[in-house]
Scaffold this motif. Structure first.
Motif, PDB file in Angstrom:
ATOM      1  N   TYR A  71       0.837  -1.196   0.000  1.00 20.84           N
ATOM      2  CA  TYR A  71       0.000   0.000   0.000  1.00 20.84           C
ATOM      3  C   TYR A  71       0.869   1.241   0.000  1.00 20.84           C
ATOM      4  CZ  TYR A  71      -3.186   3.626   1.537  1.00 20.84           C
ATOM      5  OH  TYR A  71      -3.909   4.774   1.630  1.00 20.84           O
ATOM      6  N   THR A  72       0.566   2.145  -0.911  1.00 18.01           N
ATOM      7  CA  THR A  72       1.226   3.445  -0.956  1.00 18.01           C
ATOM      8  C   THR A  72       0.207   4.492  -0.525  1.00 18.01           C
ATOM      9  OG1 THR A  72       2.526   2.688  -2.844  1.00 18.01           O
ATOM     10  CG2 THR A  72       2.483   5.055  -2.432  1.00 18.01           C
ATOM     11  N   PRO A  73       0.424   5.179   0.584  1.00 19.41           N
ATOM     12  CA  PRO A  73      -0.569   6.141   1.068  1.00 19.41           C
ATOM     13  C   PRO A  73      -0.658   7.369   0.162  1.00 19.41           C
ATOM     14  CG  PRO A  73       1.395   6.212   2.431  1.00 19.41           C
ATOM     15  CD  PRO A  73       1.570   5.088   1.465  1.00 19.41           C
ATOM     16  N   ALA A  74      -1.783   8.047   0.246  1.00 19.93           N
ATOM     17  CA  ALA A  74      -1.964   9.288  -0.502  1.00 19.93           C
ATOM     18  C   ALA A  74      -0.982  10.337   0.011  1.00 19.93           C
ATOM     19  CB  ALA A  74      -3.393   9.771  -0.343  1.00 19.93           C
ATOM     20  N   ARG A  75      -0.574  11.229  -0.886  1.00 21.19           N
ATOM     21  CA  ARG A  75       0.386  12.245  -0.491  1.00 21.19           C
ATOM     22  C   ARG A  75       0.205  13.494  -1.351  1.00 21.19           C
ATOM     23  NH1 ARG A  75       2.421   8.442  -3.612  1.00 21.19           N
ATOM     24  NH2 ARG A  75       3.789   8.971  -5.336  1.00 21.19           N
ATOM     25  N   VAL A  76       0.855  14.544  -0.926  1.00 22.97           N
ATOM     26  CA  VAL A  76       0.849  15.798  -1.683  1.00 22.97           C
ATOM     27  C   VAL A  76       2.283  16.103  -2.076  1.00 22.97           C
ATOM     28  CG1 VAL A  76       0.338  18.255  -1.611  1.00 22.97           C
ATOM     29  CG2 VAL A  76      -1.160  16.658  -0.440  1.00 22.97           C
ATOM     30  N   LYS A  80       0.319  19.134  -5.426  1.00 26.32           N
ATOM     31  CA  LYS A  80      -0.587  18.294  -6.224  1.00 26.32           C
ATOM     32  C   LYS A  80      -0.898  17.020  -5.437  1.00 26.32           C
ATOM     33  CE  LYS A  80      -1.044  16.349 -10.809  1.00 26.32           C
ATOM     34  NZ  LYS A  80      -0.390  16.076 -12.092  1.00 26.32           N
ATOM     35  N   PHE A  81      -2.174  16.682  -5.337  1.00 23.84           N
ATOM     36  CA  PHE A  81      -2.610  15.489  -4.608  1.00 23.84           C
ATOM     37  C   PHE A  81      -2.388  14.239  -5.435  1.00 23.84           C
ATOM     38  CE2 PHE A  81      -5.954  12.393  -3.601  1.00 23.84           C
ATOM     39  CZ  PHE A  81      -5.654  12.147  -2.277  1.00 23.84           C
ATOM     40  N   ILE A  82      -1.721  13.268  -4.865  1.00 27.25           N
ATOM     41  CA  ILE A  82      -1.491  11.981  -5.519  1.00 27.25           C
ATOM     42  C   ILE A  82      -2.181  10.922  -4.670  1.00 27.25           C
ATOM     43  CG2 ILE A  82       0.238  10.300  -6.239  1.00 27.25           C
ATOM     44  CD1 ILE A  82       2.169  12.697  -6.517  1.00 27.25           C
ATOM     45  N   PRO A  83      -3.216  10.268  -5.224  1.00 28.58           N
ATOM     46  CA  PRO A  83      -3.970   9.294  -4.424  1.00 28.58           C
ATOM     47  C   PRO A  83      -3.140   8.067  -4.091  1.00 28.58           C
ATOM     48  CG  PRO A  83      -4.739   9.287  -6.703  1.00 28.58           C
ATOM     49  CD  PRO A  83      -3.732  10.395  -6.584  1.00 28.58           C
ATOM     50  N   GLY A  84      -3.541   7.386  -3.026  1.00 33.61           N
ATOM     51  CA  GLY A  84      -2.886   6.150  -2.620  1.00 33.61           C
ATOM     52  C   GLY A  84      -3.231   5.028  -3.573  1.00 33.61           C
ATOM     53  N   SER A  85      -2.457   3.950  -3.513  1.00 31.67           N
ATOM     54  CA  SER A  85      -2.708   2.826  -4.414  1.00 31.67           C
ATOM     55  C   SER A  85      -2.205   1.535  -3.779  1.00 31.67           C
ATOM     56  CB  SER A  85      -2.033   3.041  -5.766  1.00 31.67           C
ATOM     57  OG  SER A  85      -0.634   3.068  -5.593  1.00 31.67           O
TER      58      SER A  85
END
Length: 87
Positions: A71-76, A80-85
């Motif tokens: 799991y890669t958590p969401a980050r900024v 720019k917002f990069i959603p988790g995946s």
């Protein structure tokens, strides 16, 4: 969070609804106190609790990502917002 809670409440109410349909089909009064003896209500409650426990166990085992994913958590980044995946 409300949807899983309402789902479990609905699962808990299934035995009571089934018994109410049985009482209605047998041409007795559904809302009459004598149609709901304590022994029946206790049995329905125990069955409902077992259904809820079973549904929670199945939800825990068969939902979500597979165990070998990362799991890669969401980050900024740079504003720019990069959603988790799950990878």
């Amino acid at each position: 969070m409300i949807r899983p809670l309402l789902t479990e409440i609905g699962i808990f109410l299934i035995p009571f609804a089934a018994y109410a349909l049985f009482v209605f089909a047998s041409r007795r009064e559904v809302l009459n106190r004598s149609s709901w003896p304590a022994r029946i209500v206790l049995g329905l409650s125990m069955g409902a609790c077992l259904l809820v426990i079973l549904s929670l166990v199945l939800l825990a085992n068969f939902s979500g990502a597979s165990p070998d994913t990362t799991y890669t958590p969401a980050r900024v980044e740079n504003g720019k917002f990069i959603p988790g995946s799950d990878k």
